[in-house]
Design a protein around this motif. Structure first.
Motif, PDB file in Angstrom:
ATOM      1  N   GLU A  49       0.842  -1.209   0.000  1.00 48.43           N
ATOM      2  CA  GLU A  49       0.000   0.000   0.000  1.00 48.43           C
ATOM      3  C   GLU A  49       0.876   1.257   0.000  1.00 48.43           C
ATOM      4  O   GLU A  49       0.615   2.200  -0.742  1.00 48.43           O
ATOM      5  CB  GLU A  49      -0.919   0.001   1.222  1.00 48.43           C
ATOM      6  N   LEU A  50       1.924   1.264   0.799  1.00 51.17           N
ATOM      7  CA  LEU A  50       2.797   2.438   0.857  1.00 51.17           C
ATOM      8  C   LEU A  50       3.752   2.502  -0.326  1.00 51.17           C
ATOM      9  O   LEU A  50       4.211   3.586  -0.694  1.00 51.17           O
ATOM     10  CB  LEU A  50       3.541   2.503   2.191  1.00 51.17           C
ATOM     11  N   GLN A  51       4.021   1.377  -0.951  1.00 49.92           N
ATOM     12  CA  GLN A  51       4.811   1.402  -2.180  1.00 49.92           C
ATOM     13  C   GLN A  51       3.969   1.954  -3.332  1.00 49.92           C
ATOM     14  O   GLN A  51       4.487   2.224  -4.406  1.00 49.92           O
ATOM     15  CB  GLN A  51       5.339   0.006  -2.516  1.00 49.92           C
ATOM     16  N   ALA A  52       2.684   2.150  -3.064  1.00 50.44           N
ATOM     17  CA  ALA A  52       1.772   2.751  -4.035  1.00 50.44           C
ATOM     18  C   ALA A  52       1.394   4.169  -3.618  1.00 50.44           C
ATOM     19  O   ALA A  52       0.548   4.796  -4.252  1.00 50.44           O
ATOM     20  CB  ALA A  52       0.519   1.888  -4.183  1.00 50.44           C
ATOM     21  N   ASP A  53       2.008   4.667  -2.557  1.00 51.02           N
ATOM     22  CA  ASP A  53       1.723   6.018  -2.053  1.00 51.02           C
ATOM     23  C   ASP A  53       2.717   6.986  -2.689  1.00 51.02           C
ATOM     24  O   ASP A  53       3.931   6.855  -2.508  1.00 51.02           O
ATOM     25  CB  ASP A  53       1.854   6.029  -0.520  1.00 51.02           C
ATOM     26  N   LYS A  54       2.212   7.954  -3.418  1.00 49.04           N
ATOM     27  CA  LYS A  54       3.073   8.857  -4.179  1.00 49.04           C
ATOM     28  C   LYS A  54       4.062   9.614  -3.294  1.00 49.04           C
ATOM     29  O   LYS A  54       5.236   9.743  -3.631  1.00 49.04           O
ATOM     30  CB  LYS A  54       2.220   9.839  -4.991  1.00 49.04           C
ATOM     31  N   GLU A  55       3.616  10.104  -2.163  1.00 44.47           N
ATOM     32  CA  GLU A  55       4.499  10.867  -1.275  1.00 44.47           C
ATOM     33  C   GLU A  55       5.655  10.000  -0.761  1.00 44.47           C
ATOM     34  O   GLU A  55       6.812  10.431  -0.744  1.00 44.47           O
ATOM     35  CB  GLU A  55       3.704  11.434  -0.097  1.00 44.47           C
ATOM     36  N   VAL A  56       5.346   8.793  -0.374  1.00 44.04           N
ATOM     37  CA  VAL A  56       6.355   7.868   0.155  1.00 44.04           C
ATOM     38  C   VAL A  56       7.373   7.517  -0.937  1.00 44.04           C
ATOM     39  O   VAL A  56       8.585   7.612  -0.734  1.00 44.04           O
ATOM     40  CB  VAL A  56       5.690   6.589   0.720  1.00 44.04           C
ATOM     41  N   VAL A  57       6.871   7.142  -2.092  1.00 39.39           N
ATOM     42  CA  VAL A  57       7.757   6.739  -3.190  1.00 39.39           C
ATOM     43  C   VAL A  57       8.600   7.926  -3.663  1.00 39.39           C
ATOM     44  O   VAL A  57       9.795   7.783  -3.908  1.00 39.39           O
ATOM     45  CB  VAL A  57       6.945   6.116  -4.346  1.00 39.39           C
ATOM     46  N   MET A  58       8.005   9.099  -3.760  1.00 40.44           N
ATOM     47  CA  MET A  58       8.762  10.272  -4.211  1.00 40.44           C
ATOM     48  C   MET A  58       9.894  10.583  -3.234  1.00 40.44           C
ATOM     49  O   MET A  58      10.996  10.930  -3.650  1.00 40.44           O
ATOM     50  CB  MET A  58       7.847  11.485  -4.375  1.00 40.44           C
ATOM     51  N   GLU A  59       9.661  10.431  -1.950  1.00 41.33           N
ATOM     52  CA  GLU A  59      10.715  10.657  -0.949  1.00 41.33           C
ATOM     53  C   GLU A  59      11.894   9.722  -1.212  1.00 41.33           C
ATOM     54  O   GLU A  59      13.052  10.138  -1.168  1.00 41.33           O
ATOM     55  CB  GLU A  59      10.167  10.430   0.465  1.00 41.33           C
ATOM     56  N   ALA A  60      11.600   8.475  -1.514  1.00 41.33           N
ATOM     57  CA  ALA A  60      12.659   7.500  -1.781  1.00 41.33           C
ATOM     58  C   ALA A  60      13.351   7.781  -3.115  1.00 41.33           C
ATOM     59  O   ALA A  60      14.581   7.798  -3.198  1.00 41.33           O
ATOM     60  CB  ALA A  60      12.077   6.088  -1.768  1.00 41.33           C
ATOM     61  N   VAL A  61      12.575   8.031  -4.145  1.00 36.71           N
ATOM     62  CA  VAL A  61      13.125   8.239  -5.489  1.00 36.71           C
ATOM     63  C   VAL A  61      13.974   9.512  -5.551  1.00 36.71           C
ATOM     64  O   VAL A  61      14.970   9.554  -6.272  1.00 36.71           O
ATOM     65  CB  VAL A  61      11.989   8.234  -6.540  1.00 36.71           C
ATOM     66  N   ARG A  62      13.617  10.518  -4.786  1.00 36.19           N
ATOM     67  CA  ARG A  62      14.452  11.741  -4.750  1.00 36.19           C
ATOM     68  C   ARG A  62      15.853  11.425  -4.248  1.00 36.19           C
ATOM     69  O   ARG A  62      16.821  12.033  -4.669  1.00 36.19           O
ATOM     70  CB  ARG A  62      13.810  12.801  -3.854  1.00 36.19           C
ATOM     71  N   GLN A  63      15.950  10.470  -3.345  1.00 33.35           N
ATOM     72  CA  GLN A  63      17.258  10.076  -2.811  1.00 33.35           C
ATOM     73  C   GLN A  63      18.020   9.203  -3.797  1.00 33.35           C
ATOM     74  O   GLN A  63      19.232   9.312  -3.921  1.00 33.35           O
ATOM     75  CB  GLN A  63      17.085   9.309  -1.496  1.00 33.35           C
ATOM     76  N   ASN A  64      17.286   8.328  -4.459  1.00 34.68           N
ATOM     77  CA  ASN A  64      17.933   7.401  -5.389  1.00 34.68           C
ATOM     78  C   ASN A  64      16.890   6.941  -6.405  1.00 34.68           C
ATOM     79  O   ASN A  64      15.968   6.204  -6.068  1.00 34.68           O
ATOM     80  CB  ASN A  64      18.501   6.204  -4.622  1.00 34.68           C
ATOM     81  N   GLY A  65      17.073   7.383  -7.632  1.00 39.96           N
ATOM     82  CA  GLY A  65      16.110   7.073  -8.685  1.00 39.96           C
ATOM     83  C   GLY A  65      15.850   5.601  -8.881  1.00 39.96           C
ATOM     84  O   GLY A  65      14.752   5.195  -9.265  1.00 39.96           O
ATOM     85  N   SER A  66      16.843   4.762  -8.607  1.00 38.61           N
ATOM     86  CA  SER A  66      16.670   3.324  -8.830  1.00 38.61           C
ATOM     87  C   SER A  66      15.601   2.719  -7.928  1.00 38.61           C
ATOM     88  O   SER A  66      15.132   1.608  -8.177  1.00 38.61           O
ATOM     89  CB  SER A  66      17.991   2.572  -8.641  1.00 38.61           C
ATOM     90  N   LEU A  67      15.183   3.453  -6.924  1.00 39.41           N
ATOM     91  CA  LEU A  67      14.134   2.937  -6.039  1.00 39.41           C
ATOM     92  C   LEU A  67      12.772   2.927  -6.717  1.00 39.41           C
ATOM     93  O   LEU A  67      11.804   2.406  -6.181  1.00 39.41           O
ATOM     94  CB  LEU A  67      14.116   3.729  -4.728  1.00 39.41           C
ATOM     95  N   LEU A  68      12.733   3.429  -7.936  1.00 34.67           N
ATOM     96  CA  LEU A  68      11.534   3.295  -8.767  1.00 34.67           C
ATOM     97  C   LEU A  68      11.156   1.811  -8.874  1.00 34.67           C
ATOM     98  O   LEU A  68       9.991   1.473  -9.011  1.00 34.67           O
ATOM     99  CB  LEU A  68      11.798   3.881 -10.159  1.00 34.67           C
ATOM    100  N   LEU A  69      12.139   0.949  -8.779  1.00 32.23           N
ATOM    101  CA  LEU A  69      11.892  -0.495  -8.868  1.00 32.23           C
ATOM    102  C   LEU A  69      10.902  -0.986  -7.819  1.00 32.23           C
ATOM    103  O   LEU A  69      10.185  -1.953  -8.041  1.00 32.23           O
ATOM    104  CB  LEU A  69      13.205  -1.272  -8.703  1.00 32.23           C
ATOM    105  N   TYR A  70      10.859  -0.333  -6.646  1.00 33.99           N
ATOM    106  CA  TYR A  70       9.970  -0.768  -5.573  1.00 33.99           C
ATOM    107  C   TYR A  70       8.611  -0.092  -5.626  1.00 33.99           C
ATOM    108  O   TYR A  70       7.736  -0.391  -4.818  1.00 33.99           O
ATOM    109  CB  TYR A  70      10.616  -0.521  -4.199  1.00 33.99           C
ATOM    110  N   ALA A  71       8.442   0.813  -6.560  1.00 35.24           N
ATOM    111  CA  ALA A  71       7.167   1.513  -6.692  1.00 35.24           C
ATOM    112  C   ALA A  71       6.111   0.588  -7.288  1.00 35.24           C
ATOM    113  O   ALA A  71       6.428  -0.349  -8.026  1.00 35.24           O
ATOM    114  CB  ALA A  71       7.330   2.747  -7.575  1.00 35.24           C
ATOM    115  N   SER A  72       4.877   0.867  -6.981  1.00 32.01           N
ATOM    116  CA  SER A  72       3.772   0.096  -7.566  1.00 32.01           C
ATOM    117  C   SER A  72       3.729   0.329  -9.074  1.00 32.01           C
ATOM    118  O   SER A  72       4.287   1.308  -9.579  1.00 32.01           O
ATOM    119  CB  SER A  72       2.452   0.557  -6.944  1.00 32.01           C
TER     120      SER A  72
END
Length: 157
Positions: A49-72
């Motif tokens: 559910e949180l891997q589908a939350d835009k705010e949560v994912v954007m926080e991670a992706v801002r740090q490291n773009g490759s974390l897009l892999l964990y996004a929904s």
């Protein structure tokens, strides 16, 4: 492990402790955001559910773009998130949704970094003269990924 206040205090001290939190707390936005602020890589331990939350994912992706892999899958189709990721690493275009692989702004951002990413562009963009020119300027052999029509365009060849 299941007490929110204790886990929240623990992740404030060491975000990595999120991986030992209960499933319920791995789904608690406050706990997960606290962890992710320390290390975006902890998105891996967030609930679906949180891997589908835009705010949560954007926080991670801002740090490291490759974390897009964990996004929904849905967020792999979010232009703002994908642009943030491909600005850091154009190769992440291959994980974007088909729709965004057909978005000229997203594809151009990637291709400026590496023309080889033309391979992941939609057929429509492989037939777009500006997009193909950007790739071919970097490496003529990338004409391989261009549409048949553009392969015969003297300006590109």
């Amino acid at each position: 492990k299941g007490d929110k206040e204790i886990v929240l205090e623990a992740v404030r001290q060491d975000g990595c402790l999120l991986k030992y939190a209960s499933r319920k707390l791995q789904g608690d936005k406050e706990v997960v955001m606290e962890s992710i602020r320390q290390s975006g890589f902890l998105l891996e331990y967030a609930s679906e559910e949180l891997q589908a939350d835009k705010e949560v994912v954007m926080e991670a992706v801002r740090q490291n773009g490759s974390l897009l892999l964990y996004a929904s899958q849905e967020l792999k189709g979010d232009k703002e998130i994908v642009l943030e990721a491909v600005r850091q690493d154009g190769c992440l275009l291959k994980y974007a949704s088909r729709k965004l692989q057909g978005d000229k702004e997203v594809v151009m951002e990637s291709i400026r970094q590496s023309g080889f990413l033309l391979e992941y562009a939609s057929e429509e963009l492989q037939a777009d003269k500006e997009v193909v020119m950007e790739a071919v300027r970097q490496n003529g052999s990338l004409l391989l990924y261009a549409s048949q029509e553009l392969k015969g365009d003297k300006e590109i060849v």
